[in-house]
Design a protein around this motif. Structure first.
Motif, PDB file in Angstrom:
ATOM      1  N   PRO A  86       0.810  -1.233   0.000  1.00 14.56           N
ATOM      2  CA  PRO A  86       0.000   0.000   0.000  1.00 14.56           C
ATOM      3  C   PRO A  86       0.837   1.274   0.000  1.00 14.56           C
ATOM      4  N   LYS A  87       2.132   1.161   0.212  1.00 16.52           N
ATOM      5  CA  LYS A  87       2.975   2.357   0.344  1.00 16.52           C
ATOM      6  C   LYS A  87       3.921   2.551  -0.836  1.00 16.52           C
ATOM      7  N   LEU A  88       3.649   1.898  -1.948  1.00 14.25           N
ATOM      8  CA  LEU A  88       4.564   1.984  -3.089  1.00 14.25           C
ATOM      9  C   LEU A  88       4.688   3.411  -3.613  1.00 14.25           C
ATOM     10  N   CYS A  89       3.621   4.176  -3.499  1.00 12.02           N
ATOM     11  CA  CYS A  89       3.676   5.586  -3.949  1.00 12.02           C
ATOM     12  C   CYS A  89       4.683   6.379  -3.133  1.00 12.02           C
ATOM     13  N   ASP A  90       4.595   6.231  -1.814  1.00 17.07           N
ATOM     14  CA  ASP A  90       5.544   6.928  -0.933  1.00 17.07           C
ATOM     15  C   ASP A  90       6.962   6.451  -1.185  1.00 17.07           C
ATOM     16  N   LEU A  91       7.128   5.155  -1.363  1.00 18.78           N
ATOM     17  CA  LEU A  91       8.458   4.582  -1.591  1.00 18.78           C
ATOM     18  C   LEU A  91       9.062   5.105  -2.894  1.00 18.78           C
ATOM     19  N   TYR A  92       8.223   5.302  -3.889  1.00 21.76           N
ATOM     20  CA  TYR A  92       8.702   5.825  -5.161  1.00 21.76           C
ATOM     21  C   TYR A  92       9.129   7.277  -5.018  1.00 21.76           C
ATOM     22  N   GLU A  93       8.359   8.055  -4.282  1.00 21.89           N
ATOM     23  CA  GLU A  93       8.658   9.477  -4.148  1.00 21.89           C
ATOM     24  C   GLU A  93       9.918   9.731  -3.329  1.00 21.89           C
ATOM     25  N   ASN A  94      10.214   8.873  -2.338  1.00 23.55           N
ATOM     26  CA  ASN A  94      11.445   9.093  -1.566  1.00 23.55           C
ATOM     27  C   ASN A  94      12.594   8.195  -2.035  1.00 23.55           C
ATOM     28  N   ASP A  95      12.414   7.546  -3.204  1.00 24.65           N
ATOM     29  CA  ASP A  95      13.453   6.738  -3.863  1.00 24.65           C
ATOM     30  C   ASP A  95      13.775   5.441  -3.131  1.00 24.65           C
ATOM     31  N   SER A  96      13.069   5.113  -2.081  1.00 25.41           N
ATOM     32  CA  SER A  96      13.345   3.856  -1.374  1.00 25.41           C
ATOM     33  C   SER A  96      13.045   2.642  -2.242  1.00 25.41           C
ATOM     34  N   ILE A  97      12.142   2.794  -3.194  1.00 25.14           N
ATOM     35  CA  ILE A  97      11.764   1.666  -4.042  1.00 25.14           C
ATOM     36  C   ILE A  97      12.933   1.193  -4.911  1.00 25.14           C
ATOM     37  N   PHE A  98      13.982   2.008  -4.999  1.00 24.15           N
ATOM     38  CA  PHE A  98      15.159   1.641  -5.791  1.00 24.15           C
ATOM     39  C   PHE A  98      16.287   1.052  -4.927  1.00 24.15           C
ATOM     40  N   ASP A  99      16.035   0.854  -3.637  1.00 20.69           N
ATOM     41  CA  ASP A  99      17.047   0.248  -2.762  1.00 20.69           C
ATOM     42  C   ASP A  99      17.379  -1.159  -3.243  1.00 20.69           C
ATOM     43  N   LYS A 100      18.664  -1.493  -3.200  1.00 21.42           N
ATOM     44  CA  LYS A 100      19.119  -2.787  -3.707  1.00 21.42           C
ATOM     45  C   LYS A 100      19.522  -3.682  -2.532  1.00 21.42           C
ATOM     46  N   PHE A 101      18.630  -4.591  -2.155  1.00 30.32           N
ATOM     47  CA  PHE A 101      18.875  -5.511  -1.055  1.00 30.32           C
ATOM     48  C   PHE A 101      19.582  -6.766  -1.574  1.00 30.32           C
ATOM     49  N   GLU A 102      20.564  -7.229  -0.809  1.00 24.11           N
ATOM     50  CA  GLU A 102      21.268  -8.459  -1.164  1.00 24.11           C
ATOM     51  C   GLU A 102      20.597  -9.658  -0.514  1.00 24.11           C
ATOM     52  N   CYS A 103      21.010 -10.855  -0.908  1.00 22.25           N
ATOM     53  CA  CYS A 103      20.473 -12.085  -0.343  1.00 22.25           C
ATOM     54  C   CYS A 103      21.602 -13.086  -0.159  1.00 22.25           C
ATOM     55  N   CYS A 104      21.358 -14.138   0.628  1.00 22.64           N
ATOM     56  CA  CYS A 104      22.380 -15.158   0.838  1.00 22.64           C
ATOM     57  C   CYS A 104      21.721 -16.470   1.217  1.00 22.64           C
ATOM     58  N   LEU A 105      22.453 -17.571   1.024  1.00 25.12           N
ATOM     59  CA  LEU A 105      21.990 -18.914   1.365  1.00 25.12           C
ATOM     60  C   LEU A 105      22.929 -19.531   2.386  1.00 25.12           C
ATOM     61  N   SER A 106      22.382 -20.426   3.209  1.00 27.43           N
ATOM     62  CA  SER A 106      23.234 -21.180   4.127  1.00 27.43           C
ATOM     63  C   SER A 106      24.067 -22.177   3.333  1.00 27.43           C
ATOM     64  N   GLY A 107      25.142 -22.665   3.951  1.00 26.70           N
ATOM     65  CA  GLY A 107      26.026 -23.591   3.252  1.00 26.70           C
ATOM     66  C   GLY A 107      25.346 -24.878   2.847  1.00 26.70           C
ATOM     67  N   ASN A 108      24.390 -25.355   3.664  1.00 24.14           N
ATOM     68  CA  ASN A 108      23.685 -26.599   3.316  1.00 24.14           C
ATOM     69  C   ASN A 108      22.469 -26.349   2.436  1.00 24.14           C
ATOM     70  N   GLY A 109      22.176 -25.101   2.117  1.00 23.23           N
ATOM     71  CA  GLY A 109      21.077 -24.777   1.221  1.00 23.23           C
ATOM     72  C   GLY A 109      19.702 -24.867   1.841  1.00 23.23           C
ATOM     73  N   GLN A 110      19.597 -25.055   3.148  1.00 17.92           N
ATOM     74  CA  GLN A 110      18.292 -25.235   3.772  1.00 17.92           C
ATOM     75  C   GLN A 110      17.640 -23.922   4.201  1.00 17.92           C
ATOM     76  N   ARG A 111      18.390 -22.822   4.212  1.00 19.75           N
ATOM     77  CA  ARG A 111      17.826 -21.548   4.643  1.00 19.75           C
ATOM     78  C   ARG A 111      18.358 -20.416   3.779  1.00 19.75           C
ATOM     79  N   VAL A 112      17.554 -19.358   3.710  1.00 20.02           N
ATOM     80  CA  VAL A 112      17.929 -18.165   2.943  1.00 20.02           C
ATOM     81  C   VAL A 112      17.692 -16.945   3.822  1.00 20.02           C
ATOM     82  N   ALA A 113      18.340 -15.848   3.487  1.00 18.92           N
ATOM     83  CA  ALA A 113      18.201 -14.640   4.294  1.00 18.92           C
ATOM     84  C   ALA A 113      18.334 -13.405   3.411  1.00 18.92           C
ATOM     85  N   THR A 114      17.714 -12.326   3.863  1.00 20.35           N
ATOM     86  CA  THR A 114      17.820 -11.037   3.178  1.00 20.35           C
ATOM     87  C   THR A 114      17.463  -9.929   4.157  1.00 20.35           C
ATOM     88  N   GLY A 115      17.760  -8.685   3.778  1.00 21.18           N
ATOM     89  CA  GLY A 115      17.544  -7.558   4.671  1.00 21.18           C
ATOM     90  C   GLY A 115      16.257  -6.815   4.375  1.00 21.18           C
TER      91      GLY A 115
END
Length: 510
Positions: A385-414
């Protein structure tokens, strides 16, 4: 909190129980109300392949290295750490090792372009002879660094009696004529000294300095500089499993380099159209397959991932496989293409699966099945519901990274408010946790998180966009867009995560 997992995920076996995440360490934590300097904000994090070293890069162009200490201090073999963690409460411990200035701000006079020193990516290379090797890059230039211990040679005390030297002004001030044991002076034996002959009783007060090398210091040396190969900003670098080559990617091209050759590279992907008005998508991330030296994947701003095979042709205009999820036409909006852009793509350690992060979700892909993702994890569903606000303050362009556990059973992101999310991706898993980058990561998120000091302009922007209400809802979802956790990395063999909140590096384990 995540979508259904397709039955094709058979190698990520076992429905693991939920992990209890605990705070481990923090480096560079700021005091309450302390303003964070822009140059100190962490912009890249990377574990080495064995997990014994961790590197961070910041916006000031510095690279900081950390070294694991718990295996050294307690003599516990690394293979036994997982077994001993639960029984004796041990967790990975790191200490500051060294830092060096990797990049400096530059100015391209031909293009009238200022080039920031900010480190975009760090990648570890193979170690050799106890030396550490890594690649770091800013927007335009990649550098190959060697970090090694060198013995510091010092001049030790001369072979003299300190008590006699104190009372002997001549000795303390280094007389030009050394005093001899028989009371004479060297000029009496000048001819003998020139002939390298000495009196039988010796020269008692002749002071000879001795060189010793007791201390060691870490020295970072730039071995090679790979420059002038990208017209656009470099967003990715990735090492090949052959240990000899690596790729660098910008918005429109991917180049292949040899580590030993810095003055030439080979362009292997070029998506630049003849007429730039026809440009519809750009490259956002690229990574080599962890074990197949001929395979790499790159993502685009249209939400697709292309797998290419370097054996097919020198210029990989055509892809071997295309991974993308089809949109439902009725759900399309002005923001659809923006939030579909993939900001990061990672291979699982076995190379069978890929993880991608777009603005709203994490997606797990099976490289053998290009019909769609095998699992989708909702990260920012509450922000729809807040995509309009996110677009206006440029947050919608934030680039979040991701990662996997060594055994591949879990994933994480910010996420925002310095939160990060961990999901279980085994079939049937309901494991999901939301943690905050703080010393108490599992505290209830319904409380208003502490906010760092902000400039007047950012405060005005937040208020003007209508964010006066509660900054965290009842489900722990945050609406504080001024703090964000963009960068994180998972230890290659243990349940340990390193993540960056502004200038602070937080470590967690489970």
């Amino acid at each position: 909190m995540h979508g259904g997992v397709d039955g094709g995920v058979n190698e990520v076996s076992g429905v693991g129980c939920s992990l209890e995440w605990k705070f481990s360490q923090v480096f560079g934590e700021r005091a309450v109300g302390e303003e964070v300097q822009e140059v100190d904000i962490i912009s890249a994090i990377e574990f080495d392949k064995c997990g014994d070293h961790l590197a961070t890069g910041d916006r000031g162009g510095r690279v900081v290295l950390f070294e694991r200490t718990d295996t050294k201090d307690h003599g516990i073999p690394r293979k036994d750490l997982e077994r001993t963690d639960s029984s004796i409460g041990r967790h990975p411990e790191f200490r500051y090792k060294t830092e060096f200035q990797s990049h400096e701000p530059e100015f391209d006079y031909l293009k009238s372009l200022e080039i920031e020193e900010k480190i975009n990516k760090i990648r570890w290379c193979q170690t050799a002879n106890s030396s550490l090797f890594l690649l770091s890059t800013n927007d335009k230039t990649i550098k190959f660094w060697k970090v090694q211990e060198k013995k510091v040679k010092k001049i030790s005390d001369m072979n003299m009696d300190a008590t006699k030297a104190a009372g002997n002004g001549c000795a303390a001030k280094s007389c030009s004529k050394p005093h001899l044991s028989n009371g004479g002076y060297a000029d009496k034996f000048s001819s003998s000294l020139n002939g390298l002959s000495f009196p039988p009783e010796g020269i008692a007060s002749l002071h000879l300095p001795v060189v010793t090398s007791k201390e060691t210091s870490l020295v970072a040396r730039c071995r090679r500089v790979y420059a002038h190969a990208h017209d656009y900003h470099i967003n990715s670098i990735s090492n090949n499993s052959d240990g000899e080559t690596f790729i660098s990617a910008d918005d429109l091209r991917i180049n292949l380099w040899n580590l030993e050759i810095s003055n030439e590279s080979f362009n292997i992907v070029d998506v630049k159209p003849r007429n730039m008005e026809d440009l519809t998508e750009v490259i956002t991330s690229a990574e080599f397959h962890p074990s197949h030296c001929n395979t790499l994947a790159y993502s685009s701003s249209k939400g697709s991932i292309r797998l290419i095979d370097l054996r097919q042709s020198a210029l990989c205009d055509s892809h071997a496989k295309l991974f993308e999820e089809q949109d439902v036409p009725s759900s399309r909006s002005f923001f659809t293409e923006i939030i579909a852009s993939i900001s990061d793509v990672k291979f699982a350690r076995d190379g069978r699966y890929m993880l991608s992060r777009d603005y709203m979700t994490l997606k797990l892909w099976d490289t053998n099945m290009d019909s769609g993702p095998v699992a989708t994890f909702q990260v920012h569903e509450h922000l729809k519901p807040k995509l309009c606000d996110l677009y206006e303050n440029d947050s919608i362009f934030d680039k979040f990274e991701c990662c996997l556990s060594g055994n591949g059973q879990r994933v994480a992101t910010g996420s925002y408010s310095n939160l990060f999310r961990v999901f279980g991706c085994a079939p049937g898993s309901t494991d999901a946790a939301t943690l905050e980058a703080s010393k108490n990561p599992m505290r209830r998120q319904v409380q208003t998180p502490s906010r760092p000091s902000r400039s007047l302009s950012s405060i005005t922007r937040v208020v003007r966009r209508g964010s006066e209400g509660p900054r965290v809802d009842s489900n722990g979802n945050s609406f504080d867009f001024t703090t964000k956790l963009l960068h994180l990395a998972w230890h290659p063999s243990e349940n340990s995560i390193a993540c960056a909140a502004a200038n602070s590096l937080y470590m967690y384990y489970a």
